[in-house]
Design a protein around this motif. Structure first.
Motif, PDB file in Angstrom:
ATOM      1  N   LEU A  36       0.842  -1.193   0.000  1.00 20.31           N
ATOM      2  CA  LEU A  36       0.000   0.000   0.000  1.00 20.31           C
ATOM      3  C   LEU A  36       0.874   1.239   0.000  1.00 20.31           C
ATOM      4  O   LEU A  36       2.044   1.216   0.393  1.00 20.31           O
ATOM      5  CB  LEU A  36      -0.971   0.013   1.182  1.00 20.31           C
ATOM      6  CG  LEU A  36      -0.430   0.107   2.616  1.00 20.31           C
ATOM      7  CD1 LEU A  36      -0.123   1.548   3.027  1.00 20.31           C
ATOM      8  CD2 LEU A  36      -1.430  -0.499   3.595  1.00 20.31           C
ATOM      9  N   SER A  37       0.287   2.345  -0.458  1.00 22.25           N
ATOM     10  CA  SER A  37       0.931   3.661  -0.437  1.00 22.25           C
ATOM     11  C   SER A  37      -0.028   4.645   0.207  1.00 22.25           C
ATOM     12  O   SER A  37      -1.254   4.512   0.083  1.00 22.25           O
ATOM     13  CB  SER A  37       1.274   4.137  -1.854  1.00 22.25           C
ATOM     14  OG  SER A  37       2.145   3.226  -2.503  1.00 22.25           O
ATOM     15  N   ALA A  38       0.535   5.637   0.896  1.00 25.31           N
ATOM     16  CA  ALA A  38      -0.299   6.615   1.603  1.00 25.31           C
ATOM     17  C   ALA A  38       0.313   8.000   1.467  1.00 25.31           C
ATOM     18  O   ALA A  38       1.531   8.148   1.335  1.00 25.31           O
ATOM     19  CB  ALA A  38      -0.439   6.242   3.076  1.00 25.31           C
ATOM     20  N   MET A  39      -0.544   9.020   1.511  1.00 18.31           N
ATOM     21  CA  MET A  39      -0.098  10.411   1.535  1.00 18.31           C
ATOM     22  C   MET A  39      -0.992  11.190   2.488  1.00 18.31           C
ATOM     23  O   MET A  39      -2.191  10.897   2.605  1.00 18.31           O
ATOM     24  CB  MET A  39      -0.142  11.042   0.139  1.00 18.31           C
ATOM     25  CG  MET A  39       0.893  10.475  -0.830  1.00 18.31           C
ATOM     26  SD  MET A  39       0.957  11.398  -2.377  1.00 18.31           S
ATOM     27  CE  MET A  39       2.262  10.511  -3.229  1.00 18.31           C
ATOM     28  N   GLN A  40      -0.394  12.170   3.150  1.00 16.19           N
ATOM     29  CA  GLN A  40      -1.164  12.983   4.092  1.00 16.19           C
ATOM     30  C   GLN A  40      -0.651  14.407   4.106  1.00 16.19           C
ATOM     31  O   GLN A  40       0.552  14.653   3.977  1.00 16.19           O
ATOM     32  CB  GLN A  40      -1.088  12.398   5.509  1.00 16.19           C
ATOM     33  CG  GLN A  40      -2.019  13.077   6.495  1.00 16.19           C
ATOM     34  CD  GLN A  40      -2.003  12.420   7.866  1.00 16.19           C
ATOM     35  OE1 GLN A  40      -1.195  12.773   8.703  1.00 16.19           O
ATOM     36  NE2 GLN A  40      -2.893  11.455   8.087  1.00 16.19           N
ATOM     37  N   VAL A  41      -1.583  15.336   4.267  1.00 17.26           N
ATOM     38  CA  VAL A  41      -1.270  16.750   4.469  1.00 17.26           C
ATOM     39  C   VAL A  41      -1.873  17.168   5.802  1.00 17.26           C
ATOM     40  O   VAL A  41      -2.991  16.774   6.142  1.00 17.26           O
ATOM     41  CB  VAL A  41      -1.834  17.629   3.331  1.00 17.26           C
ATOM     42  CG1 VAL A  41      -1.662  19.111   3.657  1.00 17.26           C
ATOM     43  CG2 VAL A  41      -1.137  17.290   2.017  1.00 17.26           C
ATOM     44  N   GLY A  42      -1.102  17.953   6.563  1.00 24.27           N
ATOM     45  CA  GLY A  42      -1.604  18.419   7.845  1.00 24.27           C
ATOM     46  C   GLY A  42      -1.074  19.797   8.185  1.00 24.27           C
ATOM     47  O   GLY A  42      -0.092  20.286   7.586  1.00 24.27           O
ATOM     48  N   VAL A  43      -1.717  20.434   9.133  1.00 28.17           N
ATOM     49  CA  VAL A  43      -1.253  21.720   9.647  1.00 28.17           C
ATOM     50  C   VAL A  43      -0.108  21.455  10.616  1.00 28.17           C
ATOM     51  O   VAL A  43      -0.246  20.660  11.542  1.00 28.17           O
ATOM     52  CB  VAL A  43      -2.386  22.476  10.355  1.00 28.17           C
ATOM     53  CG1 VAL A  43      -1.849  23.758  11.003  1.00 28.17           C
ATOM     54  CG2 VAL A  43      -3.502  22.810   9.377  1.00 28.17           C
ATOM     55  N   VAL A  44       1.032  22.101  10.382  1.00 27.74           N
ATOM     56  CA  VAL A  44       2.180  21.975  11.286  1.00 27.74           C
ATOM     57  C   VAL A  44       2.563  23.382  11.734  1.00 27.74           C
ATOM     58  O   VAL A  44       2.827  24.264  10.908  1.00 27.74           O
ATOM     59  CB  VAL A  44       3.359  21.250  10.606  1.00 27.74           C
ATOM     60  CG1 VAL A  44       3.027  19.792  10.404  1.00 27.74           C
ATOM     61  CG2 VAL A  44       3.726  21.882   9.276  1.00 27.74           C
TER      62      VAL A  44
END
Length: 422
Positions: free
Chosen positions: A402-410
């Protein structure tokens, strides 16, 4: 009638899709084919019906009169994939074939198959089932609505863990598609923090059903507010091309590494909480075993490269249901993900914070979430208070599953105020 055509049909019956796959296969073994001509009674008031009927071909008319003194009545028309059984209420009910009709009838003695203990296992035992299976088990409210809770034994840190939202929402979506269609991708958005003290209602919208693909949208609702949603796609297995470009990094086997107890035994610690070896009464074990490749990278006050690798697997043994293993994979994927984008910015006097915004995953091959998987994460960039991370999971054979990507507030937070004792 052969079992495969029966399973193929039963997999499209909405009321059966929420059952464990093993239950559908057992039902396929016990159903009886019933044929009726147009105008012939299937049920007639006063005569036993024999079981639960699933319409294979044709249509029926259902006439209901509520009691002898009340002439109010209802008339319905049902067709393929609908189901019915003789009512146990006071109403009078007749069911007549409007066309040539074929039904599959499940005799009453097998009706317990329609009411399994869990959506994943017909005979779940809370004493022996894997914690991840328990956390991702939902109550089915109707064919498109499910209820999940943050169990006392589920990881939490004052709010619902993002992996729980994803795993439970995907569990709900998986229970609205054909048993032969397996999750291959999803795109999720975190809107509001989830409250661990309230149940979560997962509302599934059946956006599309094609021969080989199905698409579902799931809203997670708390107190009448949508706090999370995702869109998931499911694909029937097909023969196709096969290649893999990424190679699994050369790392020690998990048996050669020490467990990371602070990750396994305590979840994301509260902001500014010192990372020590002392567990508190609020620490909740992860349903996961974790073996970090480089334990030194877990210190929170030292600048380091924005990447990490660790082995993980579900504790206990999961049922043989690929749908569940992929939901557990999604549950895993949020662990130490967006936080990696903070690595280059950690200092002794800086207290960084990260909040997930959106998360996407693609499932490439079948895998077992209760066998060791290597999770390789890196963060190519962070800018404008947003961090971006990507992850890949490999099985022991080096296959990319599997592959995953994430964007978040840092963000950089102010250090906690200190109070003088003078």
């Amino acid at each position: 009638m052969h079992s495969e055509p029966v399973i193929e049909f039963l997999g499209d019956v909405p009321v059966l899709q929420r059952l464990p796959s093993s239950s559908i296969r057992k039902i396929a073994q016990h159903v009886v084919v019933k044929h009726y001509n147009s105008g012939e009674y299937v049920f007639q008031e006063g005569k036993p019906g024999g079981g639960i009927y699933f319409i294979w071909e044709g249509e029926v008319e259902v006439s209901r009169t509520f009691n002898a003194d009340n002439h109010d009545s209802q008339v319905f028309r049902w067709g393929k994939f609908d189901h019915f059984t003789q009512s146990e209420s006071d109403m009078q009910e007749d069911i007549i074939a409007l066309t040539k009709l074929t039904c599959l009838m499940l005799p009453h003695k097998y009706s317990p198959l329609m009411h399994p203990y869990s959506i994943w296992s017909a005979d779940m035992n809370l004493k022996t089932c894997a914690p991840a299976e328990y956390i991702l088990s939902l109550d089915s409210l109707d064919v498109n609505t499910f209820r999940g809770t943050t169990l006392r034994g589920a990881p939490k840190s004052g709010k619902v863990y993002g992996g729980q939202f994803m795993g439970q929402a995907l569990a709900a979506a998986s229970k609205t598609v054909h048993v032969h269609k397996i999750l291959h991708s999803f795109h999720a958005h975190f809107l509001l923090a989830g409250d661990i003290n309230f149940p979560i209602i997962y509302q599934v919208a059946r956006l599309s059903d094609l021969p080989n693909f199905s698409t579902r949208r799931v809203n997670a609702v708390q107190e009448e507010r949508v706090v999370f949603f995702l869109i998931a796609s499911f694909h029937r297995e097909e023969e196709g091309f096969d290649h893999q470009e990424p190679t699994v990094p050369s790392v020690p086997d998990p048996e050669m590494l020490l467990p990371e107890h602070l990750l396994e035994e305590g979840v994301k610690l509260p902001r500014h909480h010192p990372r020590t070896g002392v567990y508190t009464s609020t620490s909740v074990p992860w349903p996961t075993e974790i073996r970090p490749v480089d334990p030194e990278r877990y210190t929170i006050h030292a600048t380091r490269h924005p990447s990490i690798s660790y082995w993980l697997r579900a504790k206990g043994r999961l049922p043989v249901d690929q749908a569940l293993h992929r939901c557990v994979g999604a549950y895993f994927s949020d662990l130490l993900f967006i936080q990696i984008s903070l690595n280059p910015h950690r200092r002794q006097d800086i207290f960084p914070s990260s909040i997930s915004l959106d998360h996407s995953m693609w499932f490439h091959r079948d895998f077992r979430a209760d066998d060791w998987l290597l999770y390789v994460i890196d963060s190519p960039t962070a800018y404008n208070a947003r961090g971006f991370c990507r992850g890949q999971m490999f099985n022991r054979k080096g296959e990319l599953v599997l592959s995953a990507m994430q964007v978040g507030v840092v963000r950089k937070l102010k250090p906690p105020a200190t109070t003088s004792k003078i």
